[in-house]
Design an enzyme around this catalytic site. Structure first.
Site, PDB file in Angstrom:
ATOM      1  N   HIS A  56      11.352   8.350  -6.808  1.00  0.00           N
ATOM      2  CA  HIS A  56      12.462   7.793  -6.027  1.00  0.00           C
ATOM      3  C   HIS A  56      13.693   7.720  -6.924  1.00  0.00           C
ATOM      4  CE1 HIS A  56       9.843   5.536  -2.852  1.00  0.00           C
ATOM      5  NE2 HIS A  56       9.424   6.766  -3.057  1.00  0.00           N
ATOM      6  N   GLU A  58      15.721   5.350  -7.659  1.00  0.00           N
ATOM      7  CA  GLU A  58      15.769   4.185  -8.550  1.00  0.00           C
ATOM      8  C   GLU A  58      14.871   4.375  -9.764  1.00  0.00           C
ATOM      9  OE1 GLU A  58      15.596   2.478  -4.257  1.00  0.00           O
ATOM     10  OE2 GLU A  58      14.990   4.294  -5.306  1.00  0.00           O
ATOM     11  N   CYS A  86      12.379   0.083  -1.998  1.00  0.00           N
ATOM     12  CA  CYS A  86      11.024  -0.191  -1.524  1.00  0.00           C
ATOM     13  C   CYS A  86      10.325  -1.127  -2.520  1.00  0.00           C
ATOM     14  CB  CYS A  86      10.255   1.121  -1.393  1.00  0.00           C
ATOM     15  SG  CYS A  86       9.822   1.879  -2.970  1.00  0.00           S
ATOM     16  N   CYS A  89      10.058   0.309  -6.141  1.00  0.00           N
ATOM     17  CA  CYS A  89      11.324   0.353  -6.872  1.00  0.00           C
ATOM     18  C   CYS A  89      11.821  -1.045  -7.231  1.00  0.00           C
ATOM     19  CB  CYS A  89      12.361   1.117  -6.056  1.00  0.00           C
ATOM     20  SG  CYS A  89      11.928   2.873  -5.888  1.00  0.00           S
TER      21      CYS A  89
END
Length: 165
Positions: A56, A58, A86, A89
């Site tokens: 992801h 992040e 999420c 993260c």
């Protein structure tokens, strides 16, 4: 003053999100700025490209910053993301000791900074994060909506977005 600074950082995150879009990834971008406001790292979603469910935006931005600093903690740093992070993260941000999270659009299905879960201010965790939601929300949400609408049209699907293969 901070509002203009957060908008500047969000513009950078949106630029990263557009890179994800060009790669066929969900268009999420992230920027990490240090306590002095200098951009340390930027990233965009790449789980499909990297064959990595943890890739992801992040996580990738935090990994890059870790490589630069030679450390996994970023005291005083600001993480700016186009979409509410999420749980994975947000947990990484807590472990990294991020001081502030700025995000654009809320994620009503997976959001872990207040929408579904609230890792940012859970007193059971050993660190809390200041959260500033809704920065350039309209731009961030539109990018996501346009992406998913195009996915539906591309696959001739009605309603549910087709799954990636």
């Amino acid at each position: 003053m901070m509002g203009a600074f957060f908008r500047f950082l969000m513009e950078e995150a949106l630029e990263e999100a557009r890179k994800a879009l060009l790669d066929g990834e969900v268009p999420v971008g992230a920027v990490l700025a240090d306590s002095n406001g200098l951009i340390v790292s930027k990233a965009h979603n790449q789980p499909i490209l990297l064959h990595d469910p943890t890739a992801h935006a992040e996580i990738l931005a935090l990994r890059r910053a870790g490589s630069i600093y030679g450390n996994y903690r970023f005291n005083g740093a600001t993480l700016v993301v186009t979409l509410e992070p999420c749980p994975m993260c947000m947990a990484a941000a807590v472990h990294a000791r991020i001081a502030r999270l700025v995000f654009g659009g809320r994620d009503p299905k997976w959001g872990a900074a207040g929408s579904v879960y609230d890792f940012a201010c859970d007193n059971r965790l050993n660190h809390t994060i200041e959260v500033i939601p809704g920065v350039m929300e309209g731009d961030c949400v539109k990018l996501m909506q346009d992406f998913f609408q195009a996915r539906r049209e591309e696959k001739g699907a009605l309603g549910e977005v087709p799954k990636w293969s």
